[in-house]
Design a protein around this motif. Structure first.
Motif, mmCIF file in Angstrom:
data_model
loop_
_atom_site.group_PDB
_atom_site.id
_atom_site.type_symbol
_atom_site.label_atom_id
_atom_site.label_comp_id
_atom_site.label_asym_id
_atom_site.label_seq_id
_atom_site.Cartn_x
_atom_site.Cartn_y
_atom_site.Cartn_z
ATOM 1 N N ALA A 12 4.763 -3.204 8.995
ATOM 2 C CA ALA A 12 3.405 -3.672 8.409
ATOM 3 C C ALA A 12 4.115 -3.819 7.222
ATOM 4 C CB ALA A 12 2.028 -3.030 8.982
ATOM 5 N N ALA A 13 4.699 -3.184 6.201
ATOM 6 C CA ALA A 13 4.387 -3.157 5.082
ATOM 7 C C ALA A 13 5.602 -4.113 4.303
ATOM 8 C CB ALA A 13 4.673 -1.691 4.697
ATOM 9 N N ARG A 14 6.271 -4.235 5.151
ATOM 10 C CA ARG A 14 8.121 -4.423 4.647
ATOM 11 C C ARG A 14 7.691 -5.709 5.728
ATOM 12 N NH1 ARG A 14 11.410 -2.244 7.799
ATOM 13 N NH2 ARG A 14 9.956 -2.660 10.219
ATOM 14 N N GLN A 15 6.503 -6.631 6.559
ATOM 15 C CA GLN A 15 6.166 -7.929 6.555
ATOM 16 C C GLN A 15 5.362 -8.329 5.198
ATOM 17 O OE1 GLN A 15 5.542 -8.821 10.886
ATOM 18 N NE2 GLN A 15 5.121 -11.355 10.312
ATOM 19 N N PHE A 16 4.606 -7.654 5.538
ATOM 20 C CA PHE A 16 2.937 -8.283 4.518
ATOM 21 C C PHE A 16 3.225 -7.495 3.009
ATOM 22 C CE2 PHE A 16 2.594 -9.287 8.613
ATOM 23 C CZ PHE A 16 1.741 -10.563 9.029
ATOM 24 N N GLY A 17 3.646 -7.052 2.579
ATOM 25 C CA GLY A 17 4.055 -6.250 1.494
ATOM 26 C C GLY A 17 4.537 -6.618 0.855
#
Length: 130
Positions: free
Chosen positions: A22-27
């Protein structure tokens, strides 16, 4: 995609593929993820995913959004979690998240939760793993 939808997508990916994905995709590359008691944990997301895989049953943890408020580059989320540890304990926490976004990406995720519940439910499992 508006900021509210970006954060909702973050939760969907987190439920499906874990916090690191999630962090990789949206952060942003310099995203800061803060938790009470843990401080800035963005460098520990792989370990967090491994902890979930090791100590939770195959369903892991599901986060359910109960409310979202968005204003400008700030998105506030009320959520609850549900999960069952392999030792049979139920993990059901409540959260308030504050997200700060820039150019369609999350720059800050501040995750507030019931730390007493974290310690009561996860503490014994983690102590047994040491």
């Amino acid at each position: 995609m508006d900021n509210k939808s970006i954060v909702q997508g973050f939760f969907a990916v987190m439920n499906e593929d874990g916090p690191e994905a999630a962090a990789r995709q949206f952060g942003t590359p310099d995203m800061v993820w803060w938790t009470p008691g843990g401080g800035e944990i963005q460098g520990q997301l792989a370990a967090l995913s491994a902890l979930i895989d090791k100590h939770f049953d195959v369903q892991g943890i599901t986060l359910t959004i109960e409310g979202v408020t968005a204003e400008g580059d700030r998105v506030a989320v009320e959520a609850r979690s549900e999960g069952r540890l392999r030792n049979g304990s139920r993990y059901a926490n409540r959260y308030h998240w504050l997200f700060l976004l820039r150019d369609g990406k999350i720059t800050v995720a501040r995750e507030y939760n019931d730390t007493a519940h974290v310690n009561a439910v996860l503490g014994p499992a983690l102590a047994g793993a040491a």
